[in-house]
Design a protein around this motif. Structure first.
Motif, PDB file in Angstrom:
ATOM      1  N   GLN A  78      40.671  32.078  36.373  1.00  0.00           N
ATOM      2  CA  GLN A  78      39.630  31.082  36.059  1.00  0.00           C
ATOM      3  C   GLN A  78      38.615  30.973  37.191  1.00  0.00           C
ATOM      4  O   GLN A  78      37.429  30.783  36.946  1.00  0.00           O
ATOM      5  N   ASP A 105      42.293  32.936  41.319  1.00  0.00           N
ATOM      6  CA  ASP A 105      43.011  33.162  40.068  1.00  0.00           C
ATOM      7  C   ASP A 105      41.974  33.504  38.992  1.00  0.00           C
ATOM      8  O   ASP A 105      40.774  33.437  39.260  1.00  0.00           O
ATOM      9  N   GLU A 107      48.232  33.291  37.257  1.00  0.00           N
ATOM     10  CA  GLU A 107      48.329  32.671  38.587  1.00  0.00           C
ATOM     11  C   GLU A 107      47.555  31.363  38.690  1.00  0.00           C
ATOM     12  O   GLU A 107      47.830  30.541  39.552  1.00  0.00           O
ATOM     13  N   GLY A 108      46.611  31.173  37.781  1.00  0.00           N
ATOM     14  CA  GLY A 108      45.811  29.946  37.835  1.00  0.00           C
ATOM     15  C   GLY A 108      46.427  28.775  37.096  1.00  0.00           C
ATOM     16  O   GLY A 108      45.793  27.722  36.973  1.00  0.00           O
ATOM     17  N   ASN A 109      47.640  28.947  36.589  1.00  0.00           N
ATOM     18  CA  ASN A 109      48.279  27.864  35.825  1.00  0.00           C
ATOM     19  C   ASN A 109      49.668  27.583  36.360  1.00  0.00           C
ATOM     20  O   ASN A 109      50.465  28.503  36.553  1.00  0.00           O
ATOM     21  N   HIS A 125      50.347  37.962  37.305  1.00  0.00           N
ATOM     22  CA  HIS A 125      49.049  37.929  37.988  1.00  0.00           C
ATOM     23  C   HIS A 125      48.018  37.195  37.131  1.00  0.00           C
ATOM     24  O   HIS A 125      47.207  36.414  37.649  1.00  0.00           O
ATOM     25  N   GLY A 126      48.069  37.424  35.825  1.00  0.00           N
ATOM     26  CA  GLY A 126      47.073  36.849  34.915  1.00  0.00           C
ATOM     27  C   GLY A 126      47.209  35.346  34.737  1.00  0.00           C
ATOM     28  O   GLY A 126      46.271  34.678  34.303  1.00  0.00           O
TER      29      GLY A 126
END
Lengths: 155, 266
Positions: B102, B100, A130-132, A127-128
């Motif tokens: 960021q 997300d 998810e932005g990559n 989850h942590g």
């Protein structure tokens, strides 16, 4: 034109840029720190992740002028001399990269994540991060590296 | 990105004046939707008025059965706030599921509501909880605020200042995120206050909407089984490569049942 005064990796900089200049372009083209990558340029892949006042942001989706007065940390600011940051060390030891393109953003995202969640479970890591996106799909070793870094940083 | 002029507003009054004086200006806070939209040349404002630094627009407060969140409050702040977790835990959970990490570190509640993306998370909470949107000009009830695809009741020169949520007895949010984009294919926010149960569906249609049949059934008996025999009217729902109208209607029902199953109070 806008005047942007900010700190990058502890060093003060001042630039005159167009209002529409993105933070990632200031970092790469003006400060000439090319460790921060542009992957998708549409705020999905996270390759451009840097820390702005200690918080992970996608620098392709922040205007340089919005970062005026901010304290920016890029991948170049993570190691102390020859000593790698524990997250960098863990990525090296766990071979948490294949082509390496996503790695600088991944390391900045992981470092931000571990600040909030120093002892994460696998689910929390998924989850942590998810932005990559890792286009080589090398996620197994990335997750391993996050766990190893978490242990190293707890010592 | 087309060129524009950047202006940093330091007070709410100044931001309102700048907005009123420039018909093609847009407000910028987190910029998590606006900047990508401008990069894709789908928007070309003449001015960006940066309201990210205005103190009056930020902050979270719980008082007299109401939870108030400033428009420029970031998703991460709502997700982590002890005040929100105590008053409306479902709202803190919803914020923790947006985009997300960021994006949550920059994006704001006011931006999400003013944009009214049909798959955004916050509109479902605002509509289900019957919140009030307070602007620089007036107060707007949630039922009047959302007007379909990227449309709201906000007029020219109007900006969101804060959102006031009545604290419910129970609430829960469940969504089915698209596996690649993370946007809700369907999400359901269920809340109960007194005898009133409200169900707001996001992601499935052109804008957030209330599922009134489910509200009536859940008002009689607050259990997942109450919606078993019902179905969401699929006529006006979204249909694309990711799913048919009927698929989304079913997903909205499944998400509602799951939300009812995990209703929590303060």
């Amino acid at each position: 034109m806008a005047k942007v005064e900010l700190k990058i990796n502890g060093k003060a900089h001042s630039y005159d840029v167009e209002d529409r200049t993105l933070l990632v372009n200031l970092i790469r083209d003006h400060a000439q720190l090319t460790g921060t990558h542009v992957g998708c340029d549409t705020s999905q892949c996270g390759a451009c992740t840097v820390h702005m006042n200690g918080v992970a942001v996608k620098s392709c989706t922040v205007l340089a002028v919005q970062a005026s007065g901010a304290d920016i940390t890029t991948i170049e600011g993570m190691a102390k001399g020859d000593k790698l940051h524990p997250v960098q060390q863990a990525f090296t030891e766990c071979h948490a990269l294949q082509c390496g393109f996503c790695t600088p953003g991944m390391i900045m995202a992981v470092t931000g994540f571990l600040k909030d969640n120093p002892k994460p479970t696998d689910e929390e890591i998924y989850h942590g991060l998810e932005g990559n996106i890792c286009r080589c799909t090398g996620y197994i070793n990335i997750v391993k590296a996050v766990k190893q870094a978490s242990k190293a940083m707890a010592k | 990105m087309h060129t524009f002029s950047y202006v940093k507003a330091t007070t709410l009054k100044q931001a309102g004046e700048l907005l009123a004086a420039n018909a093609d200006a847009k407000l910028l806070s987190g910029g998590m939707t606006l900047i990508p939209t401008m990069k894709a040349r789908l928007a070309q404002p003449s001015h960006l008025i940066d309201i990210g630094g205005i103190a009056e627009l930020s902050g979270i407060e719980a008082k007299d059965g109401k939870l108030t969140i400033g428009a420029a409050t970031k998703h991460v702040e709502v997700a982590k706030s002890a005040v929100v977790k105590k008053a409306i835990p479902a709202l803190a959970y919803l914020a923790s599921q947006i985009g997300d990490p960021q994006v949550r570190n920059r994006g704001t509640i006011g931006g999400s509501l003013a944009n009214n993306d049909p798959a955004a998370d916050y509109p479902s909470a605002v509509l289900s909880l019957g919140a009030t949107i307070v602007t620089n000009k007036r107060e707007i009830a949630a039922d009047d605020f959302f007007q379909g695809l990227f449309s709201t009741a906000l007029g020219a020169g109007e900006m969101i200042v804060k959102v006031v949520f009545p604290v419910p007895a129970k609430a829960a949010y469940e969504k089915f995120p698209h596996p690649a984009s993370g946007f809700a294919m369907a999400g359901s926010f269920v809340s109960q206050r007194g005898k009133d149960v409200r169900v707001a569906i996001t992601g499935a249609g052109p804008g957030v909407f209330r599922w009134k049949d489910a509200e009536a059934a859940l008002g009689k008996k607050l259990a997942a089984a109450s919606v078993e025999g019902l179905s969401v009217d699929a006529t006006d729902l979204n249909e694309d490569m990711h799913g048919t109208k009927e698929y989304r209607a079913n997903l909205a029902k499944v998400m509602t049942k799951r939300a009812v199953g995990k209703l929590s109070g303060k």
